[in-house]
Write a protein that holds these residues in place. Structure first.
Motif, short mmCIF file in Angstrom:
data_model
loop_
_atom_site.label_atom_id
_atom_site.label_comp_id
_atom_site.label_asym_id
_atom_site.label_seq_id
_atom_site.Cartn_x
_atom_site.Cartn_y
_atom_site.Cartn_z
N GLY A 48 2.79 -3.97 20.76
CA GLY A 48 2.67 -5.07 19.81
C GLY A 48 1.51 -4.94 18.84
N GLU A 49 0.80 -3.81 18.89
CA GLU A 49 -0.30 -3.58 17.95
C GLU A 49 0.26 -3.15 16.60
N LYS A 50 -0.44 -3.55 15.54
CA LYS A 50 0.01 -3.21 14.18
C LYS A 50 0.17 -1.70 14.03
N GLY A 51 1.33 -1.31 13.47
CA GLY A 51 1.60 0.10 13.19
C GLY A 51 1.42 0.41 11.72
N ILE A 52 1.82 1.60 11.31
CA ILE A 52 1.72 1.94 9.90
C ILE A 52 2.74 1.13 9.12
N GLY A 53 2.46 0.91 7.86
CA GLY A 53 3.36 0.15 7.01
C GLY A 53 4.28 1.06 6.24
N GLY A 54 5.28 0.45 5.65
CA GLY A 54 6.21 1.22 4.87
C GLY A 54 6.87 0.37 3.81
N GLY A 55 7.91 0.92 3.22
CA GLY A 55 8.62 0.21 2.18
C GLY A 55 10.05 0.71 2.05
N ILE A 56 10.90 -0.15 1.52
CA ILE A 56 12.26 0.22 1.17
C ILE A 56 12.40 0.02 -0.33
N THR A 57 12.92 1.03 -1.00
CA THR A 57 13.06 0.96 -2.44
C THR A 57 14.39 1.58 -2.88
N LYS A 58 14.87 1.15 -4.00
CA LYS A 58 16.09 1.73 -4.57
C LYS A 58 15.83 3.21 -4.79
N GLY A 59 16.69 4.07 -4.24
CA GLY A 59 16.53 5.52 -4.41
C GLY A 59 16.65 5.92 -5.86
N GLU A 60 15.83 6.87 -6.26
CA GLU A 60 15.86 7.35 -7.64
C GLU A 60 17.01 8.33 -7.80
#
Length: 121
Positions: A48-60
């Motif tokens: 339950g410890e904070k992990g790395i962050g990320g993102g979802i984006t429209k693929g180029e």
């Protein structure tokens, strides 16, 4: 030592990808101010410890494939220089990410794409 600090997932349908990863892993995914069409991902480890962050984006286009990991570095300029000297390629040079820092996209000697990220102090 440099480490992976962020990941980006390209998607043809970011809303669909958002639903998939929320249901699969329980990730918290939502819009981020100032970045239309980009969803920020919050993760946690098995404790339950904070992990790395990320993102979802429209693929180029042409279609970006695979998840891109970003490595935190002290200097993007020095790191890009090292990438080139070691036989890698710079795909997209240094770009500002307003309010966060700067990024660049590179490829290693095996054509694996990765990002560099320098945080604003």
């Amino acid at each position: 030592m440099a480490t992976i600090i962020h990941f980006d997932i390209p998607a043809d349908d970011p809303e669909r990808a958002k639903g998939f990863y929320e249901a699969l892993f329980g990730w918290k995914i939502g819009p981020i101010a100032g970045f239309p069409g980009y969803y920020e991902i919050g993760t946690s480890d098995l404790n339950g410890e904070k992990g790395i962050g990320g993102g979802i984006t429209k693929g180029e286009q042409p279609r970006q494939t695979g998840i891109t990991n970003f490595v935190g570095v002290a200097s993007i300029n020095e790191s890009m220089e090292k990438v080139s000297k070691l036989g890698g390629k710079i795909i997209r040079g240094r770009e500002a990410v307003p309010g966060y820092g700067s990024m660049a996209l590179c490829a290693d000697t095996e054509n694996n794409v990765f990002g560099l990220f320098q945080e604003d102090k």
